[in-house]
Scaffold this motif. Structure first.
Motif, short mmCIF file in Angstrom:
data_model
loop_
_atom_site.label_atom_id
_atom_site.label_comp_id
_atom_site.label_asym_id
_atom_site.label_seq_id
_atom_site.Cartn_x
_atom_site.Cartn_y
_atom_site.Cartn_z
N GLU A 102 0.92 -1.22 0.04
CA GLU A 102 -0.08 0.12 0.13
C GLU A 102 0.90 1.32 -0.01
O GLU A 102 1.78 1.22 0.51
N PRO A 103 0.32 2.28 -0.54
CA PRO A 103 1.15 3.81 -0.19
C PRO A 103 1.38 3.90 0.98
O PRO A 103 0.83 3.53 2.10
N VAL A 104 2.66 4.49 1.32
CA VAL A 104 3.15 4.70 2.61
C VAL A 104 2.30 5.32 3.62
O VAL A 104 2.40 5.30 4.53
N ASP A 105 1.67 6.56 2.98
CA ASP A 105 0.69 7.25 3.86
C ASP A 105 -0.32 6.38 4.38
O ASP A 105 -0.71 6.65 5.43
N ARG A 106 -0.56 5.38 3.72
CA ARG A 106 -1.85 4.50 4.29
C ARG A 106 -1.32 3.66 5.14
O ARG A 106 -1.99 3.37 6.26
N GLN A 107 -0.23 3.34 5.06
CA GLN A 107 0.67 2.24 5.97
C GLN A 107 0.93 3.05 7.45
O GLN A 107 0.69 2.65 8.50
N LEU A 108 1.40 4.36 7.03
CA LEU A 108 1.76 5.33 8.36
C LEU A 108 0.41 5.36 9.17
O LEU A 108 0.21 5.45 10.52
N THR A 109 -0.85 5.67 8.54
CA THR A 109 -2.23 5.80 9.00
C THR A 109 -2.51 4.44 9.82
O THR A 109 -3.07 4.68 10.99
N ALA A 110 -2.29 3.35 9.57
CA ALA A 110 -2.61 2.09 9.81
C ALA A 110 -1.80 1.68 11.30
O ALA A 110 -2.36 1.41 12.14
N LEU A 111 -0.65 2.17 10.99
CA LEU A 111 0.31 2.12 12.35
C LEU A 111 -0.15 2.78 13.58
O LEU A 111 -0.26 2.33 14.58
N ILE A 112 -0.62 3.90 13.04
CA ILE A 112 -0.77 5.11 14.25
C ILE A 112 -2.16 4.58 14.77
O ILE A 112 -2.27 4.57 15.92
N SER A 281 2.98 13.00 5.06
CA SER A 281 2.95 11.61 4.85
C SER A 281 3.00 11.15 3.43
O SER A 281 3.44 10.27 2.93
N VAL A 282 2.35 12.28 2.57
CA VAL A 282 2.44 12.08 1.26
C VAL A 282 3.34 12.58 0.25
O VAL A 282 4.21 11.78 -0.47
N ASP A 283 3.57 13.85 0.40
CA ASP A 283 4.71 14.47 -0.27
C ASP A 283 6.25 14.24 0.16
O ASP A 283 6.90 14.02 -0.52
N MET A 284 6.34 14.19 1.67
CA MET A 284 7.57 13.76 1.89
C MET A 284 8.15 12.43 2.09
O MET A 284 8.77 12.06 1.33
N CYS A 285 7.34 11.64 2.89
CA CYS A 285 7.68 10.37 3.06
C CYS A 285 7.06 9.51 1.75
O CYS A 285 7.89 8.49 1.29
N GLY A 286 6.18 9.92 0.95
CA GLY A 286 5.47 9.37 -0.25
C GLY A 286 6.59 9.49 -1.33
O GLY A 286 6.94 8.25 -2.12
N SER A 287 7.17 10.54 -1.59
CA SER A 287 8.18 10.77 -2.49
C SER A 287 9.49 10.04 -2.15
O SER A 287 10.13 9.63 -3.24
N LEU A 288 9.81 10.09 -0.95
CA LEU A 288 10.98 9.45 -0.50
C LEU A 288 10.95 7.88 -1.09
O LEU A 288 12.06 7.40 -1.49
N VAL A 289 9.90 7.00 -0.64
CA VAL A 289 9.89 5.82 -0.92
C VAL A 289 9.56 5.55 -2.35
O VAL A 289 10.08 4.44 -2.93
N ALA A 290 9.05 6.55 -3.19
CA ALA A 290 8.81 6.43 -4.58
C ALA A 290 10.20 6.26 -5.12
O ALA A 290 10.07 5.73 -6.25
N GLY A 291 11.11 7.17 -4.79
CA GLY A 291 12.41 6.99 -5.42
C GLY A 291 13.26 6.11 -4.88
O GLY A 291 14.40 5.26 -5.32
#
Length: 336
Positions: A102-112, A281-291
């Motif tokens: 899943e997109p990392v922002d959703r994984q972060l949301t689930a973890l929290i 969650s989306v711009d910072m972490c999402g773009s990091l793991v996309a790359g």
């Protein structure tokens, strides 16, 4: 800031060596032995303070300690012994983390959402006494008087959209260019309103190991390029979890009769962090793991450590107060 009072053989030897100008081989050996034998590294007063002293050389330095110590190879070797056991303790505390596609922002949301740690903000909102508030702020001052700085170390390790997103968040931490609006200064003002010494590092001697373990975790992530993913995951979790607790903390202070001039630190976080959540969650972490998809694990680990450290501090405070004693270093009793 001045050197803190030692809390054991390691901090005693370390402070003596730093002010004396020479790091004794026996001090490095002592750090290695303590790291190998401590049973609870994250709550070990001697270990956590020693690690905090090492890291402080990368922040504002210590009175009577030469600036050349910052990159002294032997001191870095000593610090590495402490970092290894600290990291291992974090791994054990957060346990195995499930990583999905899943997109990392959703994984972060689930973890929290899955976090079941105690709610310190709920307690402080409804029940916290003035003395308990002073103790809470004393513990948090170890971080909030340098708020933003540990995470900012990660900025040069990033690029593109990831860096831009992090800088946008951090700019707000530093008041958007206004010194009076820096979050660290707002926190200092709140401390003064509650009768506390707001000098940088002034309350280190009163703060328990849990306070240093939290900041040391941030410093560890920020100062090591290898942990850049964890630094961003930690920051994202902070931004994603602080808005509603900040609202409750502000309510707790108003319940005690303080007004907006005191609660501004929390009021600022209610609004700013609600905006930062998506950026983090989306711009910072999402773009990091996309790359760099391989960093997904580290992002989630950093976020899990943020939650775990909050839980560690909350359990320390609430446990002490429930027992009718101070949560700070000392023996004075307070009302449960």
């Amino acid at each position: 800031m001045r050197l803190p009072e030692p809390r054991g053989p390691l901090t005693s030897a370390l402070c003596t060596d730093l002010t004396g100008g020479t790091l004794a081989p026996a001090t490095v050996d002592l750090a290695e032995r303590i790291a190998a034998t401590t049973t609870d590294p994250l709550l070990d007063e001697d270990l956590q303070l020693a690690l905090a002293i090492c890291y402080e050389l990368h922040y504002r330095g210590l009175d009577g300690v030469a600036e050349d110590w910052e990159w002294d190879p032997d001191l870095l070797r000593l610090r590495a012994h402490l970092e290894r056991v600290h990291t291992a303790a974090l791994r054990e505390l957060v346990g195995e983390l499930e990583v999905t596609d899943e997109p990392v922002d959703r994984q972060l949301t689930a973890l929290i959402a899955a976090d079941d740690g105690p709610s310190l903000s709920a307690y402080m909102s409804r029940t916290g006494s003035l003395e308990q508030w002073r103790e809470y702020l004393t513990l948090r001052s170890v971080y909030h008087l340098k708020e933003g700085d540990p995470h900012t170390f990660a900025v040069p390790r990033l690029s593109g959209r990831t860096k831009a997103a992090m800088v946008e968040i951090q700019a707000d931490e530093y008041g958007g260019g206004s010194p009076a609006r820096m979050h660290s200064e707002l926190f200092a003002g709140m401390m003064r309103d509650l009768g506390l010494d707001a000098g940088y590092g002034a309350l280190w001697d009163d703060a328990p190991a849990a306070a240093f373990a939290s900041v040391n975790t941030m410093s560890l992530f920020g100062l090591h390029r290898r942990w850049r993913g964890a630094a961003l995951g930690h920051l994202a979790c902070v931004e994603m979890t602080s808005s509603e607790p900040s609202r409750r903390y502000a309510a707790g202070l108003r319940r005690l009769g303080f007004d907006g001039s005191t609660t501004v630190f929390y009021d600022e976080h209610v609004e700013a962090d609600a905006v930062h959540e998506q950026i983090a969650s989306v711009d910072m972490c999402g773009s990091l793991v996309a790359g760099e998809p391989a960093l997904t694990d580290d992002v989630l680990f950093g976020a899990a450590c943020s939650l775990a450290m909050d839980g560690l501090a909350a359990r320390h405070l609430l446990g002490a107060w429930e027992a009718g004693r101070s949560a700070l270093r000392g023996t004075r009793a307070i009302a449960a």
